[in-house]
Design a protein around this motif. Structure first.
Motif, PDB file in Angstrom:
ATOM      1  N   ALA A  74     -33.115 -30.933 -35.311  1.00 44.18           N
ATOM      2  CA  ALA A  74     -31.836 -30.390 -34.839  1.00 44.18           C
ATOM      3  C   ALA A  74     -32.060 -29.090 -34.069  1.00 44.18           C
ATOM      4  O   ALA A  74     -31.472 -28.868 -33.003  1.00 44.18           O
ATOM      5  CB  ALA A  74     -30.906 -30.156 -36.027  1.00 44.18           C
TER       6      ALA A  74
ATOM      7  N   HIS B  31     -29.749 -26.782 -31.722  1.00 43.92           N
ATOM      8  CA  HIS B  31     -28.782 -26.426 -32.764  1.00 43.92           C
ATOM      9  C   HIS B  31     -29.251 -25.242 -33.605  1.00 43.92           C
ATOM     10  O   HIS B  31     -30.450 -25.017 -33.768  1.00 43.92           O
ATOM     11  CB  HIS B  31     -28.519 -27.633 -33.669  1.00 43.92           C
TER      12      HIS B  31
ATOM     13  N   VAL C 210     -26.899 -27.932 -40.363  1.00 45.38           N
ATOM     14  CA  VAL C 210     -26.452 -27.767 -38.977  1.00 45.38           C
ATOM     15  C   VAL C 210     -25.085 -27.081 -38.939  1.00 45.38           C
ATOM     16  O   VAL C 210     -24.154 -27.472 -39.656  1.00 45.38           O
ATOM     17  CB  VAL C 210     -26.397 -29.135 -38.263  1.00 45.38           C
TER      18      VAL C 210
ATOM     19  N   GLU D 175     -20.925 -26.493 -34.041  1.00 44.98           N
ATOM     20  CA  GLU D 175     -21.684 -27.145 -32.966  1.00 44.98           C
ATOM     21  C   GLU D 175     -21.546 -28.672 -32.986  1.00 44.98           C
ATOM     22  O   GLU D 175     -22.251 -29.371 -32.273  1.00 44.98           O
ATOM     23  CB  GLU D 175     -23.167 -26.757 -33.089  1.00 44.98           C
ATOM     24  N   VAL D 176     -20.618 -29.176 -33.826  1.00 50.72           N
ATOM     25  CA  VAL D 176     -20.429 -30.622 -33.962  1.00 50.72           C
ATOM     26  C   VAL D 176     -18.958 -30.968 -33.758  1.00 50.72           C
ATOM     27  O   VAL D 176     -18.079 -30.292 -34.300  1.00 50.72           O
ATOM     28  CB  VAL D 176     -20.894 -31.103 -35.364  1.00 50.72           C
TER      29      VAL D 176
ATOM     30  N   GLU E  63     -20.433 -36.095 -32.796  1.00 42.91           N
ATOM     31  CA  GLU E  63     -21.412 -35.852 -31.739  1.00 42.91           C
ATOM     32  C   GLU E  63     -21.687 -34.360 -31.588  1.00 42.91           C
ATOM     33  O   GLU E  63     -20.804 -33.519 -31.781  1.00 42.91           O
ATOM     34  CB  GLU E  63     -20.916 -36.406 -30.396  1.00 42.91           C
ATOM     35  N   SER E  64     -22.917 -34.058 -31.249  1.00 44.98           N
ATOM     36  CA  SER E  64     -23.325 -32.680 -30.985  1.00 44.98           C
ATOM     37  C   SER E  64     -22.543 -32.105 -29.807  1.00 44.98           C
ATOM     38  O   SER E  64     -22.304 -32.792 -28.809  1.00 44.98           O
ATOM     39  CB  SER E  64     -24.823 -32.662 -30.662  1.00 44.98           C
TER      40      SER E  64
ATOM     41  N   CYS F 113     -23.880 -29.546 -28.394  1.00 49.67           N
ATOM     42  CA  CYS F 113     -25.001 -28.954 -27.641  1.00 49.67           C
ATOM     43  C   CYS F 113     -25.786 -30.005 -26.862  1.00 49.67           C
ATOM     44  O   CYS F 113     -26.420 -29.678 -25.855  1.00 49.67           O
ATOM     45  CB  CYS F 113     -25.974 -28.257 -28.591  1.00 49.67           C
ATOM     46  N   GLN F 114     -25.783 -31.241 -27.365  1.00 48.03           N
ATOM     47  CA  GLN F 114     -26.684 -32.251 -26.821  1.00 48.03           C
ATOM     48  C   GLN F 114     -25.972 -33.610 -26.789  1.00 48.03           C
ATOM     49  O   GLN F 114     -25.878 -34.292 -27.803  1.00 48.03           O
ATOM     50  CB  GLN F 114     -27.923 -32.336 -27.715  1.00 48.03           C
TER      51      GLN F 114
ATOM     52  N   TYR G 297     -25.949 -37.307 -32.645  1.00 49.20           N
ATOM     53  CA  TYR G 297     -24.899 -37.365 -33.665  1.00 49.20           C
ATOM     54  C   TYR G 297     -25.474 -36.937 -35.014  1.00 49.20           C
ATOM     55  O   TYR G 297     -26.685 -36.974 -35.232  1.00 49.20           O
ATOM     56  CB  TYR G 297     -24.335 -38.783 -33.772  1.00 49.20           C
TER      57      TYR G 297
END
Length: 409
Positions: free
Chosen positions: A176, A181, A356, A360-361, A367-368, A370-371, A375
């Protein structure tokens, strides 16, 4: 057109449930589950003393979130979409009936966690999930829209969608972090208290149905919980202690698991009501010994120990109980102080707080933020519940939501 490649990292409850949900919702995708160890679902197998506490019979999302020291607010929306009644229905549809115990915990009617393990493995196979054990991921990179998973075998596996359901394993946190993250530092949650005190010696196994606990750390943090208590060989356990340890996970970690614990053994009575009961017993049974008659809902062995510890010999007659002895007994029963000198392990749960960062979710899809394409589900997130099936429910819910979302473009 190439198949959408969905890879799930982690073969625990969240990993299997997420993989099954993804495969069922998106049959056009290829879903692959990677488990680092030889045996998937190991934690499910040993949970609940081998019975598997699947969920809790709390069917109101607003009440359900109150059982999560961390993550409750974030879970409010997800629980409106998949909550314990949906878990019960899911398992029923897959041939597993659950039963509810008096305290709300729900178990398979077989009382065997193997029932849940077999169900999840069978459902995954029927949904055409490819399951690989002894397949640890050592690194994850992203090239364009695709993840590249480097396995210990030297293979590289491509993934259009990646679900991290790695629990509290450091590898999952590392992945992560490598994908952008930040983490809340993991610390233990749900643990017992090490207490060495002559008042508890040789009373291991004695339980009290309801106590009130007040905890204070050296730096002045205070917490309170009530519920059943169990005396153990090393100190104190039971639901009241476990809830206290969950809500106090961070402050107790900061205090190096040193704290003062005040126990009210009879919280259903006010001090005055308790005094009246003791005075009434003195009047009604003056010739009986204090050790022989326990007028309150306490196990007799514990009652005899507490009375002895305030200087009242077991053979003392009720008529001979002095006003000072009465005051000391009242104090001991309602405000006895015990020193917590460390933490033990609650073997059935292994819960960690931290993981995490929830900001950020996106909890609508898991889903992230950040990315894209990444997930999360289960304990890799900074979400944890008290004992009673709540941690499994968070795993089922977050995994189901991730599974629904992962096949979408």
């Amino acid at each position: 057109m190439a198949l959408l490649q969905i890879v799930v990292a982690g073969g625990g409850a969240a990993g299997f449930f997420g993989a099954i949900a993804a495969a069922m919702a998106h049959p056009q995708a290829q879903v692959t589950l990677l488990e680092a160890s030889r045996h998937p679902l190991a934690k499910v197998r040993i949970s609940g003393g081998g019975r598997c506490n699947v969920t809790h019979a709390c069917f109101d999302p607003a009440l359900l979130v109150q059982h999560y020291p961390r993550g409750g607010k974030a879970l409010r929306g997800p629980f409106s979409r998949f909550q314990p009644k949906d878990t019960v229905a899911w398992f029923a549809a897959h041939g597993v009936r659950l039963k509810t115990e008096a305290d709300g915990r729900m178990f398979p009617v077989t009382d065997s966690s193997e029932t849940i393990v077999d169900c999840l493995i069978q459902a995954a196979r029927e949904a055409n999930v490819e399951i690989y054990t002894t397949a640890p991921i050592v690194a994850v990179t992203k090239s364009g829209h695709q993840f590249q998973l480097q396995l210990r075998t030297g293979e590289t596996l491509p993934a259009d969608r990646l679900l991290l359901a790695t629990g509290s394993h450091p590898t999952g946190y590392q992945m992560a972090r490598s994908l952008g993250h930040s983490l809340e530092p993991p610390v233990p949650s749900l643990f017992t208290f090490n207490v060495t005190d002559p008042r508890l010696e040789d009373l291991a196994g004695v339980s009290v149905p309801l106590v009130r606990l007040r905890l204070e750390t050296p730096d002045g943090n205070r917490l309170e919980q009530q519920g059943p208590l169990l005396i153990t060989h090393w100190g104190l356990s039971g639901p009241a202690v476990l809830r206290l340890s969950a809500w106090g996970a961070r402050i107790l970690h900061q205090a190096r698991y040193r704290a003062s614990l005040q126990i009210n053994w009879v919280p259903e009575m006010t001090p005055e009501e308790l005094r009246q009961v003791l005075v009434q017993t003195k009047g009604e049974s003056p010739k009986r010994t204090i050790g022989a008659i326990c007028p309150i809902p306490l196990p007799k062995r514990l009652w005899q120990r507490l009375t002895t510890m305030v200087g009242i010999a077991a053979e003392t007659r009720w008529a001979d109980l002095s006003n000072q002895g009465l005051r000391q007994l009242l104090q001991e029963l309602t405000q006895g102080n015990y020193a917590v000198a460390g933490k033990g392990v609650f073997k059935e749960e292994f819960v960690t707080c931290g993981g995490v960062n929830l900001a950020e979710v996106n909890f609508k899809t898991m889903e992230s933020r950040c990315q894209p394409g990444l997930y999360f589900a289960g304990e890799v997130l900074d979400v944890d519940g008290v004992t009673g099936g709540f941690n499994f429910q968070a795993a089922w819910t977050t995994a189901w939501i991730a599974g629904q979302a992962m096949g979408s473009s």
